[in-house]
Scaffold this motif. Sequence first.
Motif, PDB file in Angstrom:
ATOM      1  N   ALA A  12      26.353  -3.301  -2.029  1.00  0.00           N
ATOM      2  CA  ALA A  12      25.104  -2.538  -2.041  1.00  0.00           C
ATOM      3  C   ALA A  12      25.048  -1.598  -0.838  1.00  0.00           C
ATOM      4  O   ALA A  12      24.619  -0.446  -0.955  1.00  0.00           O
ATOM      5  CB  ALA A  12      23.906  -3.483  -2.046  1.00  0.00           C
ATOM      6  N   HIS A  52      17.750   1.366   2.856  1.00  0.00           N
ATOM      7  CA  HIS A  52      18.336   0.263   2.076  1.00  0.00           C
ATOM      8  C   HIS A  52      19.662  -0.184   2.669  1.00  0.00           C
ATOM      9  O   HIS A  52      19.914  -1.381   2.815  1.00  0.00           O
ATOM     10  CB  HIS A  52      18.538   0.676   0.613  1.00  0.00           C
ATOM     11  N   HIS A  56      20.579  -3.918   4.187  1.00  0.00           N
ATOM     12  CA  HIS A  56      21.702  -4.741   3.727  1.00  0.00           C
ATOM     13  C   HIS A  56      22.639  -5.066   4.890  1.00  0.00           C
ATOM     14  O   HIS A  56      23.100  -6.201   5.035  1.00  0.00           O
ATOM     15  CB  HIS A  56      22.478  -4.027   2.619  1.00  0.00           C
ATOM     16  N   GLU A  94      21.365   1.016 -10.690  1.00  0.00           N
ATOM     17  CA  GLU A  94      20.906   0.059  -9.683  1.00  0.00           C
ATOM     18  C   GLU A  94      19.704  -0.734 -10.189  1.00  0.00           C
ATOM     19  O   GLU A  94      19.603  -1.939  -9.947  1.00  0.00           O
ATOM     20  CB  GLU A  94      20.538   0.783  -8.389  1.00  0.00           C
ATOM     21  N   TYR A  99      20.886  -4.335  -8.937  1.00  0.00           N
ATOM     22  CA  TYR A  99      19.960  -5.106  -8.108  1.00  0.00           C
ATOM     23  C   TYR A  99      19.388  -6.342  -8.789  1.00  0.00           C
ATOM     24  O   TYR A  99      19.216  -7.377  -8.123  1.00  0.00           O
ATOM     25  CB  TYR A  99      18.869  -4.216  -7.512  1.00  0.00           C
ATOM     26  N   TYR A 102      22.174  -8.881  -8.304  1.00  0.00           N
ATOM     27  CA  TYR A 102      22.311  -9.234  -6.892  1.00  0.00           C
ATOM     28  C   TYR A 102      21.137 -10.110  -6.438  1.00  0.00           C
ATOM     29  O   TYR A 102      21.326 -11.099  -5.731  1.00  0.00           O
ATOM     30  CB  TYR A 102      22.392  -7.979  -6.024  1.00  0.00           C
ATOM     31  N   PHE A 103      19.927  -9.742  -6.835  1.00  0.00           N
ATOM     32  CA  PHE A 103      18.746 -10.523  -6.466  1.00  0.00           C
ATOM     33  C   PHE A 103      18.831 -11.932  -7.036  1.00  0.00           C
ATOM     34  O   PHE A 103      18.586 -12.913  -6.324  1.00  0.00           O
ATOM     35  CB  PHE A 103      17.460  -9.826  -6.942  1.00  0.00           C
ATOM     36  N   PHE A 118      17.315  -6.900  -1.361  1.00  0.00           N
ATOM     37  CA  PHE A 118      17.563  -6.437  -2.733  1.00  0.00           C
ATOM     38  C   PHE A 118      16.257  -6.052  -3.423  1.00  0.00           C
ATOM     39  O   PHE A 118      16.200  -5.055  -4.149  1.00  0.00           O
ATOM     40  CB  PHE A 118      18.307  -7.500  -3.548  1.00  0.00           C
ATOM     41  N   LEU A 122      15.356  -2.408  -4.968  1.00  0.00           N
ATOM     42  CA  LEU A 122      15.061  -2.309  -6.398  1.00  0.00           C
ATOM     43  C   LEU A 122      13.743  -1.592  -6.646  1.00  0.00           C
ATOM     44  O   LEU A 122      13.664  -0.694  -7.494  1.00  0.00           O
ATOM     45  CB  LEU A 122      15.029  -3.704  -7.024  1.00  0.00           C
TER      46      LEU A 122
END
Length: 183
Positions: A12, A52, A56, A94, A99, A102-103, A118, A122
Amino acid sequence: MNGMTADFLRSAYGGESMAHMRYLVWGEHAAKNKFPNIGRLYQAIAHAEFVHAKNHFTVLKDATGGFTVPAGGEFGLKDVAENLVWAIEGERGEVEQMYPVYFNTAEFQGEKDAMRSFHYALEAEKIHVNMFSQAREYALKSQDMPIGNDKIYICPVCGFTHIGEHPDPCPVCKVKSDMFMPF
């Protein structure tokens, strides 16, 4: 930190870093081609992508070392409307795929800081899809976005993006809006 969540944070980070640079290039191109407000929109959203990437990166504080970072990205420089298609597609990917996965992975692995990072990204990316879509509608008509003197605001904590009078506090992370960065 769980290895899979760390890999997703690195991916990310790479994607957001590339989006940041792409949007600066596409924004400069738009401004030079008589679309200064679309150029400003790109510049503002580039800053949101920086937020973002920084989030990360910060969550990865203890996962140090050299890594190969796989991240997808759109490449090329075409007319303003075509560049906006690529921006929309990247943001939509994304929102609809990257996302959420990933979340959910971070949630499953109990990685609360990664979940927050995340989630912030998002929520902002959903807004970016809409803004870039609106910009493209104008570009297709050879018109700039009618933003006028309105500022585009970016939340420095989560990347929330808003044109004109902004809400207080940020609807995503609740930071006071006097911290927002204007473009």
